[in-house]
Design a protein around this motif. Structure first.
Motif: not given
Length: 325
Positions: A115-120
């Motif tokens: 989720p962190i990578l997708l949010a970035l």
């Protein structure tokens, strides 16, 4: 009858002096009156947790008793730590605990950063329509029932009509019977869980990203920082508190793998890798009506999860300024 009288030349206020004095003495009454509609909206959520979360805590007492439906909780015989000892000495203890820990560990290692990578990535999209579209499509699977998700997985991985095996066959590889291969179970579970929940977790990090001061990016561009350096030195530190809190909570959930999807995807052939604590409790404790044994195992899991949260919070507090308490 009220004894309050208006004084000429002074603004009139509602309420008697006794009521105003009581409100001044107990400020929470004023806050209660002010927020009564918000509290009314919160009431269903409060009742849900009281009835389904805190109410059943009383039932853990049967973990220390030889519980009988006919005798009731208080009349049942006390047996102390008998069922905890029985579970620890069971030959299934280490295999079940290992399967649960590894499944939770892989889910944390591969599922937490997703989720962190997708949010970035979504944050870097400048087209507002495309950003909303990607975010909506990514979190829709979160609302799909685990039964439907398990059915989709079985259909896609079917050795006869599954899309994945058709692709393997098209590129010259042999078909794989995914659902009866124990070595594939953890990969299937973790990857499907990432697909199902990555968008929902992204919402938290996108909300944290919106709180980062845009002037920091402008200043960094003036200093010649590229997008990678901005992400490394501004974006990630800006959402670090949210990352740490979610990480601590996820560490506490390592042993709390969901029962439904594992139960639906596992087969007797894959029990060697798929049998976890929750399925073991269902099969051995509840199916055989051994409620005390099942409660003891669940309580044991809760204690271990609580220790995980304490350890993760202590470590976070030692190495950074972010923690739950």
């Amino acid at each position: 009858m009220s004894t309050y009288r208006a004084v000429p030349g002074k603004p009139q206020t509602r309420g008697t002096p006794a009521r105003k004095a009581k409100t001044a003495r107990y400020p929470w009454l004023r806050n209660l009156k002010r927020d009564k509609y918000l509290l009314l909206l919160f009431l269903p959520c409060l009742l849900y947790y009281l009835i389904f979360k805190y109410g059943p805590i009383f039932g853990i007492v049967i973990a220390f008793k030889n519980y009988s439906l006919f005798q009731g909780i208080w009349a049942s015989e006390w047996v102390g730590l008998k069922y905890f000892k029985l579970f620890i000495e069971s030959p299934d203890f280490f295999p079940v605990l290992r399967n649960t820990f590894l499944l939770g560990f892989y889910k944390l290692v591969f599922g937490f950063p997703a989720p962190i990578l997708l949010a970035l990535l979504i944050n870097e999209v400048r087209n507002a329509f495309l950003k909303r579209f990607v975010q909506t499509v990514s979190y829709l699977p979160h609302f799909i029932s685990n039964v439907i998700v398990a059915g989709i997985i079985v259909m896609f991985l079917s050795p006869t009509g599954g899309l994945v095996n058709h692709v393997l066959e098209a590129i010259g590889l042999n078909k794989i019977t995914f659902m009866v291969e124990p070595d594939w179970f953890r990969t299937i579970y973790v990857s499907s869980d990432i697909w199902q929940h990555i968008g929902w977790g992204t919402i938290i990090y996108l909300a944290a990203l919106s709180a980062v001061d845009p002037q920091l990016y402008e200043a960094s561009r003036i200093d010649g920082a590229n997008r990678w350096k901005q992400t490394l030195h501004i974006t990630l530190p800006g959402i670090a508190p949210a990352i740490v809190i979610i990480l601590i909570l996820d560490i506490g959930k390592i042993l709390e793998i969901g029962f439904e999807k594992v139960f639906l995807l596992a087969t007797p052939v894959t029990y060697g890798k798929a049998d976890i604590i929750s399925t073991y409790v269902y099969r051995v404790g509840l199916t055989n009506a051994n409620y005390s044994y099942a409660t003891a195992i669940d309580l044991f899991t809760g204690i271990i999860s609580f220790l995980f949260i304490l350890s993760a919070n202590w470590f976070s507090r030692r190495v950074s300024d972010n923690s739950l308490w």
